[in-house]
Design a protein around this motif. Sequence first.
Motif, PDB file in Angstrom:
ATOM      1  N   HIS A  39       0.828  -1.201   0.000  1.00  0.00           N
ATOM      2  CA  HIS A  39       0.000   0.000   0.000  1.00  0.00           C
ATOM      3  C   HIS A  39       0.865   1.254   0.000  1.00  0.00           C
ATOM      4  N   SER A  40       0.268   2.367  -0.416  1.00  0.00           N
ATOM      5  CA  SER A  40       1.002   3.619  -0.557  1.00  0.00           C
ATOM      6  C   SER A  40       1.216   4.308   0.778  1.00  0.00           C
ATOM      7  N   LEU A  41       2.120   5.293   0.788  1.00  0.00           N
ATOM      8  CA  LEU A  41       2.375   6.074   1.991  1.00  0.00           C
ATOM      9  C   LEU A  41       1.160   6.907   2.373  1.00  0.00           C
ATOM     10  N   VAL A  42       0.397   7.348   1.372  1.00  0.00           N
ATOM     11  CA  VAL A  42      -0.810   8.125   1.642  1.00  0.00           C
ATOM     12  C   VAL A  42      -1.811   7.288   2.429  1.00  0.00           C
ATOM     13  N   PHE A  43      -1.966   6.036   2.026  1.00  0.00           N
ATOM     14  CA  PHE A  43      -2.888   5.143   2.734  1.00  0.00           C
ATOM     15  C   PHE A  43      -2.383   4.890   4.153  1.00  0.00           C
ATOM     16  N   ASP A  44      -1.088   4.757   4.314  1.00  0.00           N
ATOM     17  CA  ASP A  44      -0.503   4.558   5.639  1.00  0.00           C
ATOM     18  C   ASP A  44      -0.810   5.745   6.549  1.00  0.00           C
ATOM     19  N   VAL A  45      -0.763   6.961   5.987  1.00  0.00           N
ATOM     20  CA  VAL A  45      -1.111   8.172   6.740  1.00  0.00           C
ATOM     21  C   VAL A  45      -2.562   8.094   7.211  1.00  0.00           C
ATOM     22  N   ALA A  46      -3.458   7.666   6.313  1.00  0.00           N
ATOM     23  CA  ALA A  46      -4.879   7.570   6.650  1.00  0.00           C
ATOM     24  C   ALA A  46      -5.101   6.619   7.820  1.00  0.00           C
ATOM     25  N   LEU A  47      -4.408   5.500   7.804  1.00  0.00           N
ATOM     26  CA  LEU A  47      -4.554   4.510   8.872  1.00  0.00           C
ATOM     27  C   LEU A  47      -4.129   5.090  10.220  1.00  0.00           C
ATOM     28  N   SER A 185      -0.379   3.840  28.317  1.00  0.00           N
ATOM     29  CA  SER A 185       0.090   3.537  26.965  1.00  0.00           C
ATOM     30  C   SER A 185      -0.813   4.182  25.920  1.00  0.00           C
ATOM     31  N   PHE A 186      -2.125   4.095  26.135  1.00  0.00           N
ATOM     32  CA  PHE A 186      -3.067   4.699  25.190  1.00  0.00           C
ATOM     33  C   PHE A 186      -2.954   6.220  25.197  1.00  0.00           C
ATOM     34  N   LEU A 187      -2.899   6.812  26.394  1.00  0.00           N
ATOM     35  CA  LEU A 187      -2.840   8.265  26.499  1.00  0.00           C
ATOM     36  C   LEU A 187      -1.581   8.832  25.837  1.00  0.00           C
ATOM     37  N   MET A 188      -0.455   8.120  25.995  1.00  0.00           N
ATOM     38  CA  MET A 188       0.794   8.631  25.425  1.00  0.00           C
ATOM     39  C   MET A 188       0.920   8.321  23.932  1.00  0.00           C
ATOM     40  N   SER A 189      -0.058   7.590  23.370  1.00  0.00           N
ATOM     41  CA  SER A 189       0.021   7.249  21.951  1.00  0.00           C
ATOM     42  C   SER A 189      -0.317   8.432  21.053  1.00  0.00           C
ATOM     43  N   ALA A 190      -1.196   9.330  21.522  1.00  0.00           N
ATOM     44  CA  ALA A 190      -1.677  10.419  20.672  1.00  0.00           C
ATOM     45  C   ALA A 190      -0.555  11.314  20.135  1.00  0.00           C
ATOM     46  N   PRO A 191       0.362  11.808  20.984  1.00  0.00           N
ATOM     47  CA  PRO A 191       1.409  12.695  20.451  1.00  0.00           C
ATOM     48  C   PRO A 191       2.299  12.024  19.405  1.00  0.00           C
ATOM     49  N   ILE A 192       2.671  10.749  19.629  1.00  0.00           N
ATOM     50  CA  ILE A 192       3.582  10.083  18.704  1.00  0.00           C
ATOM     51  C   ILE A 192       2.880   9.768  17.383  1.00  0.00           C
ATOM     52  N   ILE A 193       1.579   9.390  17.452  1.00  0.00           N
ATOM     53  CA  ILE A 193       0.815   9.133  16.226  1.00  0.00           C
ATOM     54  C   ILE A 193       0.590  10.440  15.476  1.00  0.00           C
ATOM     55  N   LEU A 194       0.277  11.511  16.213  1.00  0.00           N
ATOM     56  CA  LEU A 194       0.058  12.817  15.596  1.00  0.00           C
ATOM     57  C   LEU A 194       1.313  13.303  14.888  1.00  0.00           C
ATOM     58  N   GLY A 195       2.459  13.181  15.568  1.00  0.00           N
ATOM     59  CA  GLY A 195       3.711  13.639  14.969  1.00  0.00           C
ATOM     60  C   GLY A 195       4.056  12.880  13.705  1.00  0.00           C
ATOM     61  N   ALA A 196       3.993  11.548  13.782  1.00  0.00           N
ATOM     62  CA  ALA A 196       4.323  10.720  12.621  1.00  0.00           C
ATOM     63  C   ALA A 196       3.339  10.953  11.484  1.00  0.00           C
ATOM     64  N   GLY A 197       2.046  11.058  11.839  1.00  0.00           N
ATOM     65  CA  GLY A 197       1.023  11.269  10.816  1.00  0.00           C
ATOM     66  C   GLY A 197       1.151  12.622  10.146  1.00  0.00           C
ATOM     67  N   ALA A 198       1.440  13.657  10.928  1.00  0.00           N
ATOM     68  CA  ALA A 198       1.566  15.005  10.368  1.00  0.00           C
ATOM     69  C   ALA A 198       2.747  15.103   9.415  1.00  0.00           C
TER      70      ALA A 198
END
Length: 264
Positions: A39-47, A185-198
């Motif tokens: 799959h493409s990087l764009v799709f990975d971003v969506a996930l 673990s769940f609470l600290m996931s948001a910043p790392i997912i946000l950073g990588a996704g952005a």
Amino acid sequence: MSIFQAIFLGALQGLGEFLPISSSAHLIIFPWLFGWKEHSLVFDVALHLGTLLAVLVYFWRDYFEIIVKGITHPSSEKGKLLWFIVVATIPGALFGYLFENTVENVFRKQYLLIAIVLALFGIVLYYVDKNAKSKIGMSEMNIIHATLIGISQAFALFPGISRSGITMTTGLLLGLKKETAAKFSFLMSAPIILGAGAVSLMKNIHNVTSQFSSFATGFFTSAVVGFLAIHFLLEIVRKSGFKIFAYYRFVLATIIFVVFFLRM
């Protein structure tokens, strides 16, 4: 990419991001098992953005209180939690910035290596779940707990480790209660997912329109399944711990080995 594939991979991301089974390993292994194109990087971003939405919606009250208390009453339990999350995010973000591409290139098509990591961390997960002395609640956490859990998050770059798995396991080793380790673990996931996704979205924003159908499908599916996965794991943790996920890892690793050698 077909709609079915987008839904299936979105479900894998939603489950794998929050259950200790490794979303990155699943997104590599299952397309290989089924003979699908990468799959493409764009799709990975969506996930990833979908799972970000899931955790924000599920814990929106907690995040609101944590941010407000962190600013107005930093010495309170919720106030301290804001700074614990910040501290825990730094090692993973730094390690990801420096080594993400290198690790991804090494593991991308190393299916046996991924299987080995899945199985080995399954053993760790089983052992820690069985032997950890869970005594420390969220109100008793300190900056050392947050720092060590944050450092462990850096290893989640390796497919098969699992970000949620390594952070929860580290929490258990430090004496955190199972539910506390899972929630932090769940609470600290948001910043790392946000950073990588952005970062990924900025690099691939020009391709979103051309792949909007698969982007929207993957985003919606991973968000819904991720929301349910959070609830599912918290319920499982309350009742029986993490052993079931260790067993799943062993089964998946065995399937990978069998399929790999049958295709040789």
